[in-house]
Design an enzyme around this catalytic site. Structure first.
Site, mmCIF file in Angstrom:
data_model
loop_
_atom_site.group_PDB
_atom_site.id
_atom_site.type_symbol
_atom_site.label_atom_id
_atom_site.label_comp_id
_atom_site.label_asym_id
_atom_site.label_seq_id
_atom_site.Cartn_x
_atom_site.Cartn_y
_atom_site.Cartn_z
ATOM 1 N N GLN A 124 0.742 -1.192 0.107
ATOM 2 C CA GLN A 124 0.054 0.094 0.073
ATOM 3 C C GLN A 124 0.870 1.165 -0.113
ATOM 4 O O GLN A 124 2.117 1.246 0.325
ATOM 5 C CB GLN A 124 -1.100 0.046 1.262
ATOM 6 C CG GLN A 124 -2.009 -1.164 1.127
ATOM 7 C CD GLN A 124 -3.076 -0.877 0.388
ATOM 8 O OE1 GLN A 124 -3.379 0.135 -0.105
ATOM 9 N NE2 GLN A 124 -3.754 -1.924 -0.347
ATOM 10 N N LYS A 169 0.740 7.121 6.406
ATOM 11 C CA LYS A 169 -0.185 6.533 5.694
ATOM 12 C C LYS A 169 -1.333 7.635 5.137
ATOM 13 O O LYS A 169 -1.943 8.073 5.972
ATOM 14 C CB LYS A 169 -0.777 5.347 6.236
ATOM 15 C CG LYS A 169 -0.010 4.186 6.621
ATOM 16 C CD LYS A 169 -0.731 2.959 6.982
ATOM 17 C CE LYS A 169 0.154 1.709 7.094
ATOM 18 N NZ LYS A 169 -0.429 0.259 7.688
ATOM 19 N N ASP A 209 -5.763 1.108 1.909
ATOM 20 C CA ASP A 209 -5.640 1.276 3.425
ATOM 21 C C ASP A 209 -6.422 2.348 3.910
ATOM 22 O O ASP A 209 -6.527 3.415 2.997
ATOM 23 C CB ASP A 209 -4.221 1.453 3.813
ATOM 24 C CG ASP A 209 -3.638 0.169 3.981
ATOM 25 O OD1 ASP A 209 -4.261 -1.030 3.581
ATOM 26 O OD2 ASP A 209 -2.532 0.152 4.342
ATOM 27 N N LEU A 244 4.454 5.394 14.558
ATOM 28 C CA LEU A 244 5.705 5.099 14.917
ATOM 29 C C LEU A 244 6.584 3.832 14.365
ATOM 30 O O LEU A 244 5.951 2.844 14.788
ATOM 31 C CB LEU A 244 5.716 5.290 16.559
ATOM 32 C CG LEU A 244 7.148 5.290 17.328
ATOM 33 C CD1 LEU A 244 7.727 6.692 17.108
ATOM 34 C CD2 LEU A 244 7.219 5.081 18.689
ATOM 35 N N TRP A 245 7.680 4.137 14.217
ATOM 36 C CA TRP A 245 8.473 2.775 13.663
ATOM 37 C C TRP A 245 9.042 2.029 14.702
ATOM 38 O O TRP A 245 9.511 2.850 15.773
ATOM 39 C CB TRP A 245 9.608 3.508 12.796
ATOM 40 C CG TRP A 245 10.483 2.279 12.213
ATOM 41 C CD1 TRP A 245 11.698 1.774 12.596
ATOM 42 C CD2 TRP A 245 10.487 2.164 10.784
ATOM 43 N NE1 TRP A 245 12.130 0.886 11.696
ATOM 44 C CE2 TRP A 245 11.516 0.881 10.493
ATOM 45 C CE3 TRP A 245 9.157 2.129 9.929
ATOM 46 C CZ2 TRP A 245 11.443 0.468 9.328
ATOM 47 C CZ3 TRP A 245 9.490 1.685 8.732
ATOM 48 C CH2 TRP A 245 10.431 0.667 8.447
ATOM 49 N N LEU A 246 8.728 0.679 14.679
ATOM 50 C CA LEU A 246 9.160 -0.223 15.810
ATOM 51 C C LEU A 246 10.585 0.003 15.969
ATOM 52 O O LEU A 246 11.320 0.017 15.054
ATOM 53 C CB LEU A 246 8.337 -1.388 15.516
ATOM 54 C CG LEU A 246 7.047 -1.450 15.910
ATOM 55 C CD1 LEU A 246 6.676 -2.893 15.504
ATOM 56 C CD2 LEU A 246 6.552 -0.986 17.118
ATOM 57 N N ASP A 300 -7.609 -8.516 7.414
ATOM 58 C CA ASP A 300 -6.688 -8.708 6.461
ATOM 59 C C ASP A 300 -5.670 -9.417 7.435
ATOM 60 O O ASP A 300 -4.435 -8.950 7.282
ATOM 61 C CB ASP A 300 -6.340 -7.752 5.734
ATOM 62 C CG ASP A 300 -5.279 -8.005 4.775
ATOM 63 O OD1 ASP A 300 -5.480 -9.144 4.014
ATOM 64 O OD2 ASP A 300 -4.441 -7.195 4.219
ATOM 65 N N ASP A 326 -0.191 -3.218 10.960
ATOM 66 C CA ASP A 326 -1.031 -3.337 9.975
ATOM 67 C C ASP A 326 -2.494 -3.527 10.090
ATOM 68 O O ASP A 326 -3.012 -4.460 9.796
ATOM 69 C CB ASP A 326 -0.329 -4.360 9.096
ATOM 70 C CG ASP A 326 0.954 -4.292 8.420
ATOM 71 O OD1 ASP A 326 1.646 -3.356 8.442
ATOM 72 O OD2 ASP A 326 1.767 -5.153 8.272
#
Length: 453
Positions: free
Chosen positions: A162, A178, A196, A278-280, A342, A361
């Site tokens: 996406q 996103k 999304d 936030l990026w893990l 999903d 996700d």
């Protein structure tokens, strides 16, 4: 309509199954437009818009014929509906303690000035068993930083199918942006082959706190200017996908499996709305095994769980430990409430074998407030087990409590309102269906022993 806004990708046949304790009736609603999905309606002029709580999509539209004849793995659904009236009557009153619960969760959102180093605090919070503590002073600071910190670099995201942008914010924090693709009130007739929903990620973060699962990445809404915030710091490959449409709005189409110049995300009033996730921490997610109850996504091919009512025993004997199964049942509750259709894989952390599932996700959710995909409950209906704490939390949030909690928490988001009133009411309808599933399980097993753990 802005170019790229509110478009679906494929033309599909939309099917709704009307389920009551005694009747299974298939209605073909309409053929979805690839340009602008419309609210679900009956097929005759004399009938009204679908009523909440009575109409449920049972299966991916690919399999609507098979779902009537071969989908024997969902036989417990009829027992769920048998218990639903009694469950509705029993859990019709909001807990008097709900406002105290709301105040506790809001306290962390409202608190500001707790920390000047929000990224360090967020990394400190990330443990194998949770991404945020139950009590999280400083949460307001972290979310504010996500929503306002200057963008220092921007690039295409190479992960996933996406459209999204990988950003670095001032202070060195990486995030995923996103973009908004649909208006809040737009009801998507197809649950799978759509873009999304950015607000689904925002909702998922707050719901994970409410359910005390706390494994969804910190997420907040944000409006970004492609011209002033992204283009000056973007890589060339991202800049090459940014253009002005016929209305003069800046748009971008990215580079992913379902990215195309025909389906861009475009600014409105010079800003592009989206969700900042936030990026893990590096190496936090160690693996993403296939979900045992994942769909096949292949026309005419049913998954094993759709054909075998005893599938759970196979999972326990060959795939999962009892503890991990309870984790996936928690995920089933979480996904059903937001209608995330999903969850084909599930993420596991690298530092603890007994850690919960990481709830990443979540953007294939909140697509239609008036349709419930009941097969998301298959793990519950086939395994007939759940953590006692999860079950008790659902009872506490019943009677209208969940919609009140979510409405109050989502008010704090910069792009509020995050959900329509219909989506908020849907939480209360769906929680009763989960409780009815558990009541059916209790009856099937002759008591709560072996059902609640």
């Amino acid at each position: 309509m802005k170019t790229g806004r509110r478009k679906t990708v494929w033309r599909t046949l939309c099917v709704v199954v009307i389920l009551t304790p005694t009747l299974f009736l298939l209605k073909i609603i309409s053929t979805c437009s690839p340009r602008s999905p419309t609210p679900l309606t009956y097929s005759t002029e004399s009938e009204k818009v679908l009523s909440e709580g009575e109409f449920y999509v049972l299966k991916n539209v690919f399999h609507y014929k098979e779902s009537q004849q071969e989908r024997t793995g969902l036989r417990m659904l009829s027992k769920l509906y048998k218990h639903l009236p009694a469950v509705r009557a029993e859990y019709s009153v909001t807990s008097p303690e709900i406002w105290e619960f709301i105040a506790k969760l809001k306290k962390d959102l409202k608190g500001k000035g707790v920390t000047k180093r929000p990224w360090k605090l967020a990394r400190k919070w990330a443990k194998p068993t949770s991404l945020i503590p139950a009590s999280a002073p400083g949460l307001g600071d972290v979310l504010t930083a996500l929503a306002t910190a200057a963008v220092t670099s921007a690039d295409l995201s190479d992960r996933g199918s996406q459209l999204k942008i990988k950003l670095k914010l001032e202070g060195g924090q990486t995030v995923i942006f996103k973009p908004m693709r649909y208006a809040r009130e737009e009801s998507l007739e197809d649950a799978y082959f759509t873009f999304d929903r950015h607000n689904g990620e925002i909702v998922a973060f707050h719901l994970s706190r409410v359910l005390d699962m706390r494994m969804a990445p910190l997420t907040v809404g944000r409006k970004i200017s492609l011209e002033t915030e992204i283009l000056p710091v973007s890589t060339q490959r991202l800049s090459d996908t940014i253009f002005r449409n016929e209305d003069g709005d800046l748009c971008y189409f990215g580079n992913c499996e379902f990215c195309d110049r025909k389906w861009p995300a475009c600014e409105e009033d010079q800003y592009l709305e989206g969700a900042v996730v936030l990026w893990l921490p590096e190496h936090y997610v160690a693996s993403e095994p296939h979900h045992p109850w994942g769909r096949t996504y292949i026309k005419g091919k049913l998954a094993d769980w759709e054909k075998d009512a005893n599938y759970c025993q196979t999972v326990l004997h060959t795939l999962l430990s009892p503890r991990k199964l309870l984790d996936l049942i928690d995920v089933s509750v979480f996904d059903f409430l937001i209608q995330n259709v999903d969850r084909h894989h599930f993420a596991q952390t690298s530092r603890a074998d007994d850690s919960p599932v990481v709830l990443i996700d979540n953007a294939k959710s909140v697509g239609n407030a008036f349709v419930d995909w009941m097969d998301i409950l298959a793990p519950i209906l086939q395994c007939c087990r759940m953590r006692r704490t999860t079950y008790e939390k659902l009872i506490f949030l019943s009677g209208g409590g969940l919609s009140q909690v979510m409405e109050e928490l989502l008010r704090f988001d910069p792009v509020a309102p995050v959900l329509t009133p219909a989506h908020l009411r849907a939480f209360d309808r769906r929680i009763l269906h989960v409780l009815a599933a558990m009541r059916a399980c209790m009856t099937e097993k002759g008591g709560w022993d072996g059902v609640l753990f």
